[in-house]
Design a protein around this motif. Structure first.
Motif, short mmCIF file in Angstrom:
data_model
loop_
_atom_site.label_atom_id
_atom_site.label_comp_id
_atom_site.label_asym_id
_atom_site.label_seq_id
_atom_site.Cartn_x
_atom_site.Cartn_y
_atom_site.Cartn_z
N ARG A 199 -6.51 5.89 -5.77
CA ARG A 199 -7.47 6.50 -5.23
C ARG A 199 -7.38 7.88 -4.91
O ARG A 199 -8.27 8.78 -4.98
N VAL A 200 -6.34 8.06 -4.04
CA VAL A 200 -5.88 9.21 -3.41
C VAL A 200 -5.58 10.18 -4.34
O VAL A 200 -5.98 11.51 -4.29
N ILE A 201 -4.66 9.74 -5.37
CA ILE A 201 -4.24 10.71 -6.22
C ILE A 201 -5.36 11.29 -7.10
O ILE A 201 -5.39 12.46 -7.32
N PHE A 202 -6.19 10.27 -7.35
CA PHE A 202 -7.37 10.86 -8.35
C PHE A 202 -8.52 11.59 -7.47
O PHE A 202 -8.73 12.63 -8.18
N SER A 203 -8.47 11.54 -6.40
CA SER A 203 -9.34 12.53 -5.47
C SER A 203 -8.67 13.82 -5.18
O SER A 203 -9.48 14.86 -5.11
N GLU A 204 -7.38 13.88 -4.84
CA GLU A 204 -6.89 15.05 -4.49
C GLU A 204 -6.16 15.96 -5.53
O GLU A 204 -5.76 16.99 -5.53
N THR A 205 -5.98 15.36 -6.73
CA THR A 205 -5.36 16.13 -7.90
C THR A 205 -6.41 16.12 -9.09
O THR A 205 -7.44 15.66 -9.23
N SER A 206 -5.88 16.74 -10.19
CA SER A 206 -6.71 17.02 -11.37
C SER A 206 -6.39 16.11 -12.56
O SER A 206 -6.85 16.14 -13.53
N THR A 207 -5.52 15.05 -12.13
CA THR A 207 -5.23 13.97 -13.24
C THR A 207 -6.17 13.27 -13.53
O THR A 207 -7.09 13.24 -12.84
N LEU A 208 -6.25 12.86 -14.88
CA LEU A 208 -7.54 11.61 -15.28
C LEU A 208 -6.75 10.19 -15.52
O LEU A 208 -7.63 9.73 -15.85
N GLY A 209 -5.45 10.17 -15.22
CA GLY A 209 -4.96 8.91 -15.41
C GLY A 209 -3.50 8.71 -14.47
O GLY A 209 -3.05 9.57 -14.35
N VAL A 210 -3.60 7.46 -13.93
CA VAL A 210 -2.21 7.10 -13.16
C VAL A 210 -1.77 6.03 -13.83
O VAL A 210 -2.44 5.00 -13.90
N ARG A 211 -0.29 5.93 -14.10
CA ARG A 211 0.27 4.77 -14.48
C ARG A 211 0.74 4.13 -13.66
O ARG A 211 1.26 4.58 -12.33
N ARG A 212 0.83 2.79 -13.63
CA ARG A 212 1.19 1.89 -12.77
C ARG A 212 2.11 0.65 -13.35
O ARG A 212 2.03 0.35 -14.15
N ARG A 213 3.13 0.42 -12.54
CA ARG A 213 4.14 -0.46 -12.90
C ARG A 213 4.80 -1.32 -11.65
O ARG A 213 5.06 -0.39 -10.72
N ASP A 214 5.04 -2.42 -11.73
CA ASP A 214 5.75 -3.07 -10.57
C ASP A 214 7.22 -3.23 -10.70
O ASP A 214 7.71 -3.88 -12.06
N GLU A 215 8.10 -3.01 -9.88
CA GLU A 215 9.33 -3.22 -10.30
C GLU A 215 10.17 -3.74 -8.92
O GLU A 215 9.55 -3.83 -7.91
N GLN A 216 11.30 -4.59 -9.16
CA GLN A 216 11.94 -5.08 -8.26
C GLN A 216 13.17 -4.04 -7.53
O GLN A 216 13.57 -3.37 -8.35
N ARG A 217 13.16 -4.23 -6.18
CA ARG A 217 14.54 -3.40 -5.85
C ARG A 217 15.09 -3.90 -4.66
O ARG A 217 14.57 -5.05 -4.02
N GLN A 218 16.18 -3.59 -4.51
CA GLN A 218 17.24 -4.20 -3.37
C GLN A 218 17.60 -3.01 -2.31
O GLN A 218 17.48 -2.11 -2.47
N VAL A 219 17.24 -3.51 -1.10
CA VAL A 219 17.39 -2.46 -0.07
C VAL A 219 17.93 -3.32 1.20
O VAL A 219 18.29 -4.21 1.35
N LEU A 220 18.89 -2.33 1.58
CA LEU A 220 19.97 -2.78 2.70
C LEU A 220 18.97 -2.97 4.06
O LEU A 220 17.87 -2.51 3.98
N LYS A 221 19.38 -4.14 4.87
CA LYS A 221 18.57 -4.23 6.00
C LYS A 221 18.80 -2.98 6.85
O LYS A 221 20.07 -2.66 7.12
N ARG A 222 17.82 -2.79 7.62
CA ARG A 222 18.04 -1.65 8.72
C ARG A 222 17.51 -2.04 9.97
O ARG A 222 16.72 -2.77 10.41
#
Length: 444
Positions: A348-371
Motif C-alpha cells: 500500500r505504501v508503494i501504491f500511495s507513494e509511486t506511480s505504479t499500477l501494479g506490484v508483484r509479490r512472491r514468497d521465497e526462502q532464505r538462509q541467514v546467519l545468526k547475529r
C-alpha cells in the motif's frame, strides 16, 4: 547455545505455559511476587495433576477468591446455551463474566494495561516482552474486528487472569536464561467455541491471525487447543519453528491444560538444554516476501523518499535497479524485501507513494546467519557492532552506521574515523568465538 524447546503437541494456553515454566525450574515465589506487583487483586493456585499418565503442574488464577470457569461451562451457566465443543486449555476472558463489576467490567484497554505493567516493580526487559505479547493480541483483535487497536477493549487481554498469564510468562521466560526459544508445529484442535461475539470456528480468528507463518495442524480433537493468549506468547517468544532439535537435555517441564482429554495428554512441554554443534543449526531458514514494481514515470527525486519511508515502515531491505522498459524508456525496478505479515502494508505504501499500477509479490526462502550486538567504547562514545557467525566462529562484523553517524555529527569528526576506531576496539576485545548470549539483532 542454551535453548528451550516448546512442544505444543496438545496446543498451548497462558496457564499451560506458566505450569511448564514452574515445572522446568522457575521458582513459584517469582510468580507470586509478580502477581502481587501488578496489584490487580489476583493470586495463584498451583497443584499437581495427571494428564493421561503425565504428571504436570496446573496453574489457576484466582480473583476475589474465585477460580475462572472453563469457557463452555461459563456460557452454559450464564446464557443457557449448549454448544458442541469448548475450550480445553484456558479460562474465558469474556468482558461479560459474572464476576465483573465497576469501571473494569468490560475489560481494560491496551493503554491501561501498559500503564499497570509500567508501574510494576519488575525487570524492564520483562515489561518489554509482556507489552509485546499484549500488542500482538491487540493487533490481531483489532484486525478481526476491523477497528483501531486503541479503541477496543479486548476480551482476551482485558481480563485479570490474562494479565497474570502474560506478565508471569514474560518474567518466567527470562528466569530460564535461554538464548533461543524454538517451537514445534502447533496442534490447534477443531470444532467450534462460543464467546462474547457468538460461535466461532476453532482455531479462533484471532489465533489464526497470530499464527501466520507458523506451522500448524489438527489431530482431530474437537477442542480449542491453542488460545489467542498462547498464540501471542509463541509469536513473541519463538525465534524459529522446528522438529525436536539436536540438543543435550538439561531439564524438562510439563504444564497442564484445564481439561482431561480422553487418550490424549493435555499438556505443553518445555525442554531445556544445550544445542549441539552443527553447521545447519547456525543458519536460520525463514520466509520473506519480495515486492517488485517497474516504474518509468516517477520523478527521480521521489525515489529517495519512498525508499526511506519503506524502511521506516518495516521493510527488511529496499533497492532500485535501472531497467530498460517497453518503448525503450529508461525505468527503475523497485524491489522490497519484507516479512510476510508486513507485505500488504508495504504494498500500500508503494501504491500511495509511486506511480505504479501494479506490484508483484512472491514468497521465497532464505538462509541467514545468526547475529548479535556487541557494544564497544570509542573515545567519542559507545558504538554497537553487528556480529555474525557460524560453527562458533565469527564470520562478519561491522559497526552500526547510525551510531557512528550520530557520533561523527555530534563531535565534528570524520565518519570513517569513528568506524575505524570502533572496528579496532572490537578486534582488541576478548571475543574468541561466536555465541548468541547478547541481545539478538533482527535478520534484516
Amino acid at each position: 547455545m542454551r535453548i528451550a524447546y516448546l512442544d505444543c503437541f496438545s496446543g498451548i494456553s497462558g496457564d499451560m505455559f506458566l505450569g511448564a515454566l514452574l515445572d522446568a525450574g522457575v521458582p513459584l515465589d517469582v510468580f507470586e511476587k509478580t502477581v502481587a506487583a501488578l496489584g490487580i487483586g489476583a493470586r495463584l493456585e498451583v497443584s499437581r495433576v495427571d494428564r493421561s499418565g503425565i504428571s504436570a503442574a496446573k496453574v489457576d488464577v484466582l480473583v476475589n477468591g474465585e477460580k475462572e470457569l472453563p469457557r463452555e461451562v461459563f456460557w452454559e451457566r450464564n446464557h443457557g446455551h449448549e454448544h458442541e465443543h469448548g475450550i480445553a486449555n484456558e479460562h474465558p476472558h469474556s468482558h461479560e463474566h459474572s464476576r465483573a463489576a465497576g469501571p473494569e467490567a468490560h475489560g481494560r484497554s491496551l493503554k491501561k494495561i501498559k500503564q499497570i505493567i509500567s508501574a510494576a516493580p519488575i525487570a524492564e526487559t520483562a515489561k518489554t516482552t509482556a507489552n509485546a505479547i499484549f500488542e500482538a493480541l491487540g493487533e490481531a483483535e483489532a484486525k478481526i474486528h476491523n477497528t483501531q487497536i486503541d479503541s477496543i477493549h479486548f476480551h482476551e487481554v482485558g481480563a485479570v487472569d490474562a494479565m497474570v498469564d502474560i506478565v508471569c510468562a514474560a518474567v518466567g521466560a527470562e528466569v530460564l536464561r535461554v538464548d533461543e526459544w524454538v517451537c514445534s508445529a502447533l496442534n490447534v484442535g477443531g470444532g467450534t467455541v462460543k464467546c462474547a461475539h457468538g460461535t466461532f470456528p476453532v482455531p479462533a480468528p484471532a489465533t489464526v491471525e497470530l499464527l501466520k507463518n507458523a506451522p500448524v495442524y489438527s489431530s482431530g480433537l474437537n477442542f480449542e487447543l491453542v488460545t489467542p493468549t498462547g498464540a501471542a506468547i509463541v509469536k513473541t517468544l519463538a525465534n524459529r519453528f522446528s522438529t525436536f532439535p539436536k540438543m543435550t537435555i538439561e531439564s524438562a517441564g510439563y504444564g497442564a491444560g484445564t481439561r482431561e482429554l480422553p487418550g490424549h495428554a493435555n499438556v505443553v512441554r518445555i525442554t531445556i538444554g544445550e544445542l549441539m554443534a552443527d553447521a545447519s543449526s547456525e543458519l536460520n531458514f525463514e520466509t520473506v516476501s519480495v515486492l517488485e514494481a517497474n516504474i518509468d514515470d516517477l520523478n527521480p527525486q521521489v525515489f529517495g523518499y519512498v525508499m526511506d519511508r519503506l524502511l521506516k515502515e518495516g521493510a527488511l531491505d529496499v533497492f532500485a535497479i535501472p531497467a530498460q522498459m517497453k518503448k525503450n524508456r529508461p525505468g527503475t525496478l523497485l524491489t522490497v524485501l519484507s516479512r510476510p505479515e508486513d507485505a500488504d502494508r508495504l504494498a500500500r505504501v508503494i501504491f500511495s507513494e509511486t506511480s505504479t499500477l501494479g506490484v508483484r509479490r512472491r514468497d521465497e526462502q532464505r538462509q541467514v546467519l545468526k547475529r548479535r550486538w556487541v557494544t564497544v567504547a570509542t573515545r567519542w562514545g559507545d558504538v554497537r557492532m553487528k556480529v555474525a557467525g557460524m560453527n562458533r566462529a565469527i564470520t562478519n562484523y561491522a559497526p552500526e552506521y547510525e551510531d557512528c553517524r550520530g557520533i561523527a555529527a555530534a563531535h565534528g569528526v570524520p565518519l570513517k574515523s569513528v568506524m575505524q576506531e570502533a572496528i579496532q576496539q572490537y578486534l582488541q576485545s576478548k571475543e574468541q568465538e561466536f555465541t548468541t548470549k547478547d541481545t539478538k539483532v533482527s535478520n534484516n
